[in-house]
Motif scaffolding. Structure first.
Motif, PDB file in Angstrom:
ATOM      1  N   VAL A 131       7.210 -12.969  -5.067  1.00 19.52           N
ATOM      2  CA  VAL A 131       7.467 -11.886  -4.194  1.00 19.52           C
ATOM      3  C   VAL A 131       7.723 -10.551  -4.836  1.00 19.52           C
ATOM      4  CG1 VAL A 131       8.568 -13.562  -2.541  1.00 19.52           C
ATOM      5  CG2 VAL A 131      10.171 -12.447  -4.129  1.00 19.52           C
ATOM      6  N   PRO A 132       7.663  -9.405  -4.139  1.00 18.58           N
ATOM      7  CA  PRO A 132       8.014  -8.290  -4.783  1.00 18.58           C
ATOM      8  C   PRO A 132       9.416  -8.335  -5.420  1.00 18.58           C
ATOM      9  CG  PRO A 132       7.148  -7.827  -2.590  1.00 18.58           C
ATOM     10  CD  PRO A 132       7.270  -9.257  -2.583  1.00 18.58           C
ATOM     11  N   ARG A 133       9.511  -7.291  -6.580  1.00 22.14           N
ATOM     12  CA  ARG A 133      10.872  -7.475  -7.071  1.00 22.14           C
ATOM     13  C   ARG A 133      11.482  -5.922  -6.675  1.00 22.14           C
ATOM     14  NH1 ARG A 133      13.374  -7.051 -12.873  1.00 22.14           N
ATOM     15  NH2 ARG A 133      15.525  -7.828 -12.349  1.00 22.14           N
ATOM     16  N   VAL A 134      12.851  -6.361  -5.852  1.00 23.88           N
ATOM     17  CA  VAL A 134      13.559  -5.171  -5.460  1.00 23.88           C
ATOM     18  C   VAL A 134      14.799  -5.313  -6.121  1.00 23.88           C
ATOM     19  CG1 VAL A 134      12.353  -4.752  -3.028  1.00 23.88           C
ATOM     20  CG2 VAL A 134      13.992  -6.725  -3.329  1.00 23.88           C
ATOM     21  N   THR A 135      15.163  -3.968  -6.719  1.00 27.45           N
ATOM     22  CA  THR A 135      16.327  -4.048  -7.625  1.00 27.45           C
ATOM     23  C   THR A 135      17.566  -3.472  -6.799  1.00 27.45           C
ATOM     24  OG1 THR A 135      15.250  -2.366  -8.802  1.00 27.45           O
ATOM     25  CG2 THR A 135      15.186  -4.700  -9.794  1.00 27.45           C
ATOM     26  N   ALA A 136      17.298  -2.506  -6.026  1.00 24.05           N
ATOM     27  CA  ALA A 136      18.553  -1.857  -5.539  1.00 24.05           C
ATOM     28  C   ALA A 136      18.985  -2.594  -4.445  1.00 24.05           C
ATOM     29  CB  ALA A 136      17.956  -0.496  -4.672  1.00 24.05           C
ATOM     30  N   ARG A 169      18.070  -3.552  12.417  1.00 22.26           N
ATOM     31  CA  ARG A 169      18.457  -2.422  11.604  1.00 22.26           C
ATOM     32  C   ARG A 169      18.331  -2.545  10.196  1.00 22.26           C
ATOM     33  NH1 ARG A 169      23.872  -0.375  14.769  1.00 22.26           N
ATOM     34  NH2 ARG A 169      23.392   1.678  13.312  1.00 22.26           N
ATOM     35  N   LEU A 170      18.103  -3.716   9.670  1.00 23.02           N
ATOM     36  CA  LEU A 170      18.389  -3.850   8.168  1.00 23.02           C
ATOM     37  C   LEU A 170      17.133  -4.742   7.735  1.00 23.02           C
ATOM     38  CD1 LEU A 170      21.869  -4.741   7.206  1.00 23.02           C
ATOM     39  CD2 LEU A 170      20.780  -2.644   6.869  1.00 23.02           C
ATOM     40  N   PRO A 171      15.902  -4.315   7.795  1.00 23.94           N
ATOM     41  CA  PRO A 171      14.660  -5.028   6.998  1.00 23.94           C
ATOM     42  C   PRO A 171      15.098  -5.401   5.789  1.00 23.94           C
ATOM     43  CG  PRO A 171      14.028  -2.653   7.605  1.00 23.94           C
ATOM     44  CD  PRO A 171      15.579  -2.799   8.128  1.00 23.94           C
ATOM     45  N   SER A 172      15.920  -4.667   4.982  1.00 27.79           N
ATOM     46  CA  SER A 172      16.236  -5.260   3.553  1.00 27.79           C
ATOM     47  C   SER A 172      17.126  -6.453   3.503  1.00 27.79           C
ATOM     48  CB  SER A 172      16.740  -3.881   2.788  1.00 27.79           C
ATOM     49  OG  SER A 172      18.144  -3.579   3.460  1.00 27.79           O
ATOM     50  N   ALA A 183      18.696  -5.909  -0.189  1.00 27.82           N
ATOM     51  CA  ALA A 183      17.964  -5.598  -1.410  1.00 27.82           C
ATOM     52  C   ALA A 183      16.595  -4.794  -1.056  1.00 27.82           C
ATOM     53  CB  ALA A 183      17.267  -6.917  -2.186  1.00 27.82           C
ATOM     54  N   ASP A 184      16.397  -3.678  -1.768  1.00 28.78           N
ATOM     55  CA  ASP A 184      15.461  -2.943  -1.245  1.00 28.78           C
ATOM     56  C   ASP A 184      14.690  -2.007  -2.569  1.00 28.78           C
ATOM     57  OD1 ASP A 184      13.788  -1.395   0.347  1.00 28.78           O
ATOM     58  OD2 ASP A 184      15.049  -0.727   1.750  1.00 28.78           O
ATOM     59  N   ARG A 185      13.947  -1.236  -2.464  1.00 30.43           N
ATOM     60  CA  ARG A 185      13.585  -0.412  -3.385  1.00 30.43           C
ATOM     61  C   ARG A 185      14.358   0.872  -3.806  1.00 30.43           C
ATOM     62  NH1 ARG A 185       9.560  -2.557  -5.814  1.00 30.43           N
ATOM     63  NH2 ARG A 185       7.876  -3.795  -4.629  1.00 30.43           N
ATOM     64  N   VAL A 186      15.060   1.385  -2.400  1.00 38.01           N
ATOM     65  CA  VAL A 186      16.003   2.501  -2.630  1.00 38.01           C
ATOM     66  C   VAL A 186      17.197   1.640  -2.145  1.00 38.01           C
ATOM     67  CG1 VAL A 186      14.220   4.422  -2.242  1.00 38.01           C
ATOM     68  CG2 VAL A 186      15.324   2.909  -0.276  1.00 38.01           C
ATOM     69  N   ASP A 187      18.478   2.514  -2.511  1.00 41.61           N
ATOM     70  CA  ASP A 187      19.787   1.940  -2.654  1.00 41.61           C
ATOM     71  C   ASP A 187      19.973   1.640  -0.741  1.00 41.61           C
ATOM     72  OD1 ASP A 187      22.380   1.295  -2.554  1.00 41.61           O
ATOM     73  OD2 ASP A 187      23.067   3.136  -3.414  1.00 41.61           O
TER      74      ASP A 187
END
Ligand SMILES: Cc1cc2nc3c(=O)[nH]c(=O)nc-3n(C[C@H](O)[C@H](O)[C@H](O)COP(=O)(O)OP(=O)(O)OC[C@H]3O[C@@H](n4cnc5c(N)ncnc54)[C@H](O)[C@@H]3O)c2cc1C
Length: 451
Positions: free
Chosen positions: A212-217, A241-244, A282-286
């Protein structure tokens, strides 16, 4: 039963057939200390060809085989009942190169979850399943139990990561579907059938896995809530509200107190609260602002702690992840891992103390779970000789709520007697027919999963 030791030594090398009690001991009891049994010998093959030869020898000789990976299973499925050949897969630990374009990797059955995660992350990707036993649990065991863990909410359980497998059937024949095809409509899905079969249909020797894609934020929050119902009621809004959102774990004050007793962690809040929900985004942006906004006006929210830094996140996760170790440090628990329809989770949590007290008045109950799946890990300490009665009472309660007696750990040896609470007689007969077709002599993991 006479073991074909000379043939087994020829198949895998004499140094990989262990008979000395000092050498076999660590394979013969489980992580909790609840299950143990003496193996006739431990055999440690290093390739699919060697596994095939071992099974051919044992099947022909009528010798039962118990399959074991990292031995972190919690239902006794990889522990011998007495006298079997214990087949350990830990030497099948080769990991292929990550195919970044396809986001896939091939792994030997003995690769640990943490090694797999490290390889995926080094290639800029990640693996969708995670659980606290990551340093020892193997991909073969994860597939055999269709393991879940703390990211099911986002990525599904092990079956959802599985694109192919190589397995050896009881008679030594090999099936291999390792091409990693995203689509394959050619009949029965044998790979999926092996997943969750707990070593009763075949020995998994390698798997092809989706990455799966790596999401670090990341952001982790520990919410103190007024009730289990408040935690359940929060979920639809969080999903919207939180797809992350990557994890949602339910814990309670007595579990946190036990973790603190054995870890020395400080109290998370000034006072104890009826329920706690640990959330991870967890997402690409904070994702911190989004998480705080989504929960700040939640009904039943009594207090909260939020961590955006890695150390703070580890500290909050520790309250959840150290539950299993803390419980084990108190004694050998009756461990039941169950699930109910989400709407019934508050009723299950409410009914459990009285259900356990009615059969074992001195027992201590510690529960926690993956809330999104209606999952609850029910641990009962100090049940003494009443563990069967406790198991029976809890599993019957779960069945009365239309739940499953095994959410993610499997049936193993621990719950065979109660399989009929979750599966109909027709389903069990169909499972038995599949077992008989693939393993007619009953060589693989006798006494596990099926009565
Ligand atoms: C601290 C802790 C936390 C845990 N958290 C979770 C969790 O969150 N979610 C969860 O699902 N589980 C959890 N578990 C349970 C356990 O980690 C999983 O069941 C895991 O999948 C077992 O992997 P293993 O390699 O240790 O398998 P083992 O324990 O060795 O075996 C488990 C079963 O799989 C069979 N098996 C093993 N390898 C193979 C193979 N190659 N081919 C065929 N059959 C095989 C065995 O015969 C046995 O029936 C936890 C355990 C611990 C100790």
């Amino acid at each position: 039963m006479t073991l074909p030791l000379d043939d087994l030594r020829s198949a895998v090398g004499a140094e990989h057939v262990l008979v000395d009690a000092d050498l076999t001991r660590s394979y013969e009891s489980d992580w909790t200390g609840r299950f143990s049994g003496r193996a006739g010998c431990v055999v440690r093959p290093s390739s699919t060809a060697e596994v095939s030869e071992v099974l051919r020898i044992c099947d022909a000789a009528g010798v039962p085989v118990v399959v074991q990976g990292g031995n972190t299973g919690l239902v006794g499925g990889g522990i011998p009942a007495g006298g079997e050949v214990l087949l350990s897969l830990t030497r099948l630990d080769s990991l292929g190169e990550v195919d970044v374009a396809a986001a896939q990797v091939s792994a030997g059955a003995g690769v640990t979850l943490s090694s797999l995660q490290a390889a995926a992350r080094a290639a800029g990707l990640d693996f969708g399943v995670d659980l606290a036993a990551r340093d020892s649990a193997t991909v073969g065991g994860l597939v055999a139990t269709n393991a879940g863990g703390i990211r099911v909410l986002r990525y599904g359980s092990m079956r959802a990561q599985l694109l192919g497998a190589e397995a050896v059937l009881a008679d030594g024949s090999v099936v291999s579907r390792m091409a990693g095809l995203a689509k394959d409509g050619t009949g029965y899905d044998l790979v999926s059938l092996l997943c969750g079969s707990e070593g009763t249909l075949g020995v998994v020797t390698a798997v092809r896995l989706r990455l799966v894609p790596r999401v670090t934020a990341r952001c982790v929050a520990l919410l103190a809530l007024s009730s289990t119902q408040a935690a359940v009621d929060l979920l639809p809004g969080l999903r919207d509200r939180l797809p992350s959102l990557a994890g949602a774990e339910l814990v309670f004050a007595d579990g946190i107190a036990l973790v603190r007793k054995h870890s020395g962690l400080p109290a998370p809040f000034d006072e104890e609260h009826p329920a706690y929900l640990l959330l991870e985004c967890a997402d690409r942006v904070d994702p911190t602002d989004a998480l705080v906004e989504a929960v700040s006006s939640a009904e039943g929210l009594l207090d909260a702690r939020v961590a955006s830094d890695a150390a703070g996140q580890r500290a909050l996760w520790a309250y959840r992840e150290q539950h299993t170790e803390a419980i084990n440090a108190e004694g050998v628990p009756v461990k039941l891992d169950v699930s109910v329809p989400l709407r019934s989770l508050p009723s299950l949590v409410a009914a459990l103390p009285e259900t356990v007290r009615a059969v074992a008045p001195d027992a201590r109950l510690v529960v926690f779970g993956h809330v999104h799946e209606g999952n609850l890990h029910v641990n009962v300490l100090d049940a003494g000789p009443l563990d069967e009665e406790v198991t029976d009472a809890v599993l019957r309660l779960v069945a009365s709520l239309s739940g499953s007696i095994s959410s993610e750990h499997g049936v193993g040896r621990a719950k065979v007697e109660w399989l009929g609470l979750s599966r109909s007689a027709t389903e069990i007969a169909a499972m038995r027919a599949i077992k008989d077709a693939l393993d007619p002599r009953g060589t693989l993991n006798p006494g596990v999963l099926l009565p």
